[in-house]
Scaffold this active site. Structure first.
Site, PDB file in Angstrom:
ATOM      1  N   ALA A  17       0.801  -1.233   0.000  1.00 51.87           N
ATOM      2  CA  ALA A  17       0.000   0.000   0.000  1.00 51.87           C
ATOM      3  C   ALA A  17       0.829   1.276   0.000  1.00 51.87           C
ATOM      4  O   ALA A  17       0.291   2.359   0.157  1.00 51.87           O
ATOM      5  CB  ALA A  17      -0.950  -0.007   1.190  1.00 51.87           C
ATOM      6  N   TYR A 158       4.003 -14.082 -14.287  1.00 53.46           N
ATOM      7  CA  TYR A 158       2.947 -13.186 -13.783  1.00 53.46           C
ATOM      8  C   TYR A 158       1.573 -13.808 -14.018  1.00 53.46           C
ATOM      9  O   TYR A 158       0.735 -13.878 -13.114  1.00 53.46           O
ATOM     10  CB  TYR A 158       3.066 -11.826 -14.474  1.00 53.46           C
ATOM     11  CG  TYR A 158       2.100 -10.782 -13.952  1.00 53.46           C
ATOM     12  CD1 TYR A 158       2.368 -10.094 -12.769  1.00 53.46           C
ATOM     13  CD2 TYR A 158       0.932 -10.478 -14.640  1.00 53.46           C
ATOM     14  CE1 TYR A 158       1.495  -9.131 -12.284  1.00 53.46           C
ATOM     15  CE2 TYR A 158       0.045  -9.524 -14.158  1.00 53.46           C
ATOM     16  CZ  TYR A 158       0.334  -8.849 -12.977  1.00 53.46           C
ATOM     17  OH  TYR A 158      -0.547  -7.896 -12.495  1.00 53.46           O
ATOM     18  N   LYS A 162      -1.115 -15.120 -11.148  1.00 54.35           N
ATOM     19  CA  LYS A 162      -2.454 -14.537 -10.983  1.00 54.35           C
ATOM     20  C   LYS A 162      -3.545 -15.594 -11.190  1.00 54.35           C
ATOM     21  O   LYS A 162      -4.603 -15.524 -10.553  1.00 54.35           O
ATOM     22  CB  LYS A 162      -2.632 -13.352 -11.935  1.00 54.35           C
ATOM     23  CG  LYS A 162      -1.716 -12.167 -11.616  1.00 54.35           C
ATOM     24  CD  LYS A 162      -1.963 -11.596 -10.223  1.00 54.35           C
ATOM     25  CE  LYS A 162      -1.184 -10.316  -9.972  1.00 54.35           C
ATOM     26  NZ  LYS A 162      -1.436  -9.747  -8.640  1.00 54.35           N
TER      27      LYS A 162
HETATM   28  P1  NAP Z   1       3.013  -0.860  -7.896  1.00 52.88           P
HETATM   29  O1  NAP Z   1       2.717   0.553  -8.276  1.00 52.88           O
HETATM   30  O2  NAP Z   1       4.323  -1.449  -8.299  1.00 52.88           O
HETATM   31  O3  NAP Z   1       2.827  -0.993  -6.300  1.00 52.88           O
HETATM   32  C1  NAP Z   1       3.043  -2.235  -5.661  1.00 52.88           C
HETATM   33  C2  NAP Z   1       3.537  -2.009  -4.243  1.00 52.88           C
HETATM   34  O4  NAP Z   1       3.774  -3.316  -3.663  1.00 52.88           O
HETATM   35  C3  NAP Z   1       4.876  -1.256  -4.190  1.00 52.88           C
HETATM   36  O5  NAP Z   1       4.884  -0.327  -3.132  1.00 52.88           O
HETATM   37  C4  NAP Z   1       5.874  -2.384  -3.968  1.00 52.88           C
HETATM   38  O6  NAP Z   1       7.072  -1.982  -3.343  1.00 52.88           O
HETATM   39  C5  NAP Z   1       5.070  -3.307  -3.061  1.00 52.88           C
HETATM   40  N1  NAP Z   1       5.659  -4.640  -2.997  1.00 52.88           N
HETATM   41  C6  NAP Z   1       6.373  -5.300  -3.961  1.00 52.88           C
HETATM   42  N2  NAP Z   1       6.799  -6.480  -3.496  1.00 52.88           N
HETATM   43  C7  NAP Z   1       6.362  -6.576  -2.214  1.00 52.88           C
HETATM   44  C8  NAP Z   1       6.509  -7.556  -1.199  1.00 52.88           C
HETATM   45  N3  NAP Z   1       7.224  -8.675  -1.401  1.00 52.88           N
HETATM   46  N4  NAP Z   1       5.922  -7.346  -0.007  1.00 52.88           N
HETATM   47  C9  NAP Z   1       5.227  -6.198   0.242  1.00 52.88           C
HETATM   48  N5  NAP Z   1       5.072  -5.226  -0.674  1.00 52.88           N
HETATM   49  C10 NAP Z   1       5.632  -5.410  -1.888  1.00 52.88           C
HETATM   50  O7  NAP Z   1       1.897  -1.858  -8.474  1.00 52.88           O
HETATM   51  P2  NAP Z   1       0.328  -1.617  -8.791  1.00 52.88           P
HETATM   52  O8  NAP Z   1       0.188  -1.366 -10.237  1.00 52.88           O
HETATM   53  O9  NAP Z   1      -0.255  -0.688  -7.803  1.00 52.88           O
HETATM   54  O10 NAP Z   1      -0.194  -3.112  -8.561  1.00 52.88           O
HETATM   55  C11 NAP Z   1      -0.900  -3.509  -7.404  1.00 52.88           C
HETATM   56  C12 NAP Z   1      -1.525  -4.870  -7.662  1.00 52.88           C
HETATM   57  O11 NAP Z   1      -2.401  -4.785  -8.791  1.00 52.88           O
HETATM   58  C13 NAP Z   1      -0.507  -5.963  -8.009  1.00 52.88           C
HETATM   59  O12 NAP Z   1      -0.890  -7.182  -7.409  1.00 52.88           O
HETATM   60  C14 NAP Z   1      -0.612  -6.065  -9.519  1.00 52.88           C
HETATM   61  O13 NAP Z   1      -0.229  -7.327 -10.005  1.00 52.88           O
HETATM   62  C15 NAP Z   1      -2.097  -5.807  -9.705  1.00 52.88           C
HETATM   63  N6  NAP Z   1      -2.461  -5.390 -11.055  1.00 52.88           N
HETATM   64  C16 NAP Z   1      -1.913  -4.266 -11.584  1.00 52.88           C
HETATM   65  C17 NAP Z   1      -2.266  -3.888 -12.884  1.00 52.88           C
HETATM   66  C18 NAP Z   1      -1.681  -2.657 -13.532  1.00 52.88           C
HETATM   67  O14 NAP Z   1      -1.904  -2.468 -14.725  1.00 52.88           O
HETATM   68  N7  NAP Z   1      -0.966  -1.806 -12.810  1.00 52.88           N
HETATM   69  C19 NAP Z   1      -3.187  -4.656 -13.606  1.00 52.88           C
HETATM   70  C20 NAP Z   1      -3.729  -5.789 -13.014  1.00 52.88           C
HETATM   71  C21 NAP Z   1      -3.367  -6.143 -11.727  1.00 52.88           C
HETATM   72  P3  NAP Z   1       8.364  -1.653  -4.304  1.00 52.88           P
HETATM   73  O15 NAP Z   1       7.988  -0.414  -5.059  1.00 52.88           O
HETATM   74  O16 NAP Z   1       9.490  -1.466  -3.354  1.00 52.88           O
HETATM   75  O17 NAP Z   1       8.520  -2.863  -5.196  1.00 52.88           O
END
Ligand code: NAP
Length: 261
Positions: A17, A158, A162
């Site tokens: 978060a 990935y 998922k």
């Molecule tokens: P994001 O901007 O990269 O944010 C993810 C956060 O999770 C970052 O603060 C990251 O820290 C943290 N994180 C990574 N590895 C971790 C771990 N081992 N333990 C705890 N925290 C961790 O990603 P987002 O786009 O918001 O994605 C959030 C979720 O939505 C993910 O599950 C992603 O697969 C899913 N999703 C995203 C999209 C898209 O298009 N963006 C589409 C479908 C699903 P760091 O920055 O230090 O790595």
């Protein structure tokens, strides 16, 4: 329908978060009256918690944790109960995306993607569900992806992770019914840093420029735009709320029509 206030007195925990979708979901829970725990592997989680607390006036506890660690999951659940006395909603949002051709995928990409995206969800559900079962109330919302419903180029770990999240959601939902519900959402493409990084990673492999890649992904969106964080956060809150009281084991698309099954 407004959900504002629906979560007053309840406690929500959101993983990953510090930024992006997780930050948006955390904010939505706070605006709806919940007490909140935000955890993330990134130090920025402390600053995010302070910002969210001052923007909304809500109670926010920040914890550093790596979701791939079962010990971290247990520690976060214990700290949540110690601070707020209960845990009503868990959102497993933390996730990473590594981009590579299938045959070039390094072991480390496979291992880390499964560890964070799939084992991380398992760790937090296994640690949190006993509390919800004992309370005889609670909900879990896992962040899966449209990528969990079909294979995708340059993203085999990935997509597999998922698909696993959707499966874990269904298995847990069966075991914890009728008092606890477990669902997941399947976003399409959300405007976050994760997606921005993906353009560069895909570009480095295919040689296409960022605008070409973006246009290709956009063309798959019948509703004509990428999802915003708020589009997905609203659906997460709906699934967590009593309004979805007869919905469990669901994998709800928030993909602009990109996926319909
Ligand atoms: P994001 O901007 O990269 O944010 C993810 C956060 O999770 C970052 O603060 C990251 O820290 C943290 N994180 C990574 N590895 C971790 C771990 N081992 N333990 C705890 N925290 C961790 O990603 P987002 O786009 O918001 O994605 C959030 C979720 O939505 C993910 O599950 C992603 O697969 C899913 N999703 C995203 C999209 C898209 O298009 N963006 C589409 C479908 C699903 P760091 O920055 O230090 O790595």
């Amino acid at each position: 329908m407004s959900l504002e206030g629906d979560f007053a007195g309840q406690t929500a925990l959101v993983t990953g978060a510090a930024r992006g979708l997780g930050r948006g979901i955390a904010r939505a829970f706070l605006e709806a009256g919940a007490n909140l725990v935000v955890c993330d592997i990134n130090d920025a989680v402390e600053a995010t918690a302070a910002e969210l607390g001052s923007e909304t006036g809500g109670e926010v506890l920040a914890l550093r944790a790596d979701v791939s660690s079962a010990a971290d999951a247990a520690r976060v659940i214990d700290a949540t109960k110690e601070r707020f006395g209960s845990l009503d909603h868990l959102v497993n949002n933390a996730g990473i995306a590594r981009v590579a051709r299938f045959v070039d995928t390094p072991d480390e990409d496979w291992d880390r993607t499964i560890a964070v995206n799939l084992t991380g969800v398992f760790n937090f559900m296994r640690a949190a569900l006993p509390t919800m079962i004992a309370q005889r109330r609670g909900s879990v919302v896992n962040i899966a992806s449209q990528a969990g419903k079909r294979g995708g180029e340059l993203a085999a770990p990935y997509c597999a992770s998922k698909a696993g999240v959707i499966s874990l959601t269904q298995s847990a939902a069966l075991e914890v019914a009728p008092d606890v519900r477990v669902n997941c959402v399947c976003p399409g493409f959300i405007n976050t840093e994760l997606q921005e990084d993906e353009y560069d990673a895909v570009s480095a492999i295919t040689g296409e420029d960022r605008e070409q890649i973006k246009a290709g992904w956009m063309a798959a969106m019948p509703l004509g735009r990428f999802q915003e964080v708020e589009d997905v956060a609203k659906v997460v809150l709906f699934l967590a709320s009593d309004a979805a009281g007869q919905t469990t084991g669901e994998a709800l698309n928030v993909s602009g029509g990109m996926v319909m099954d």
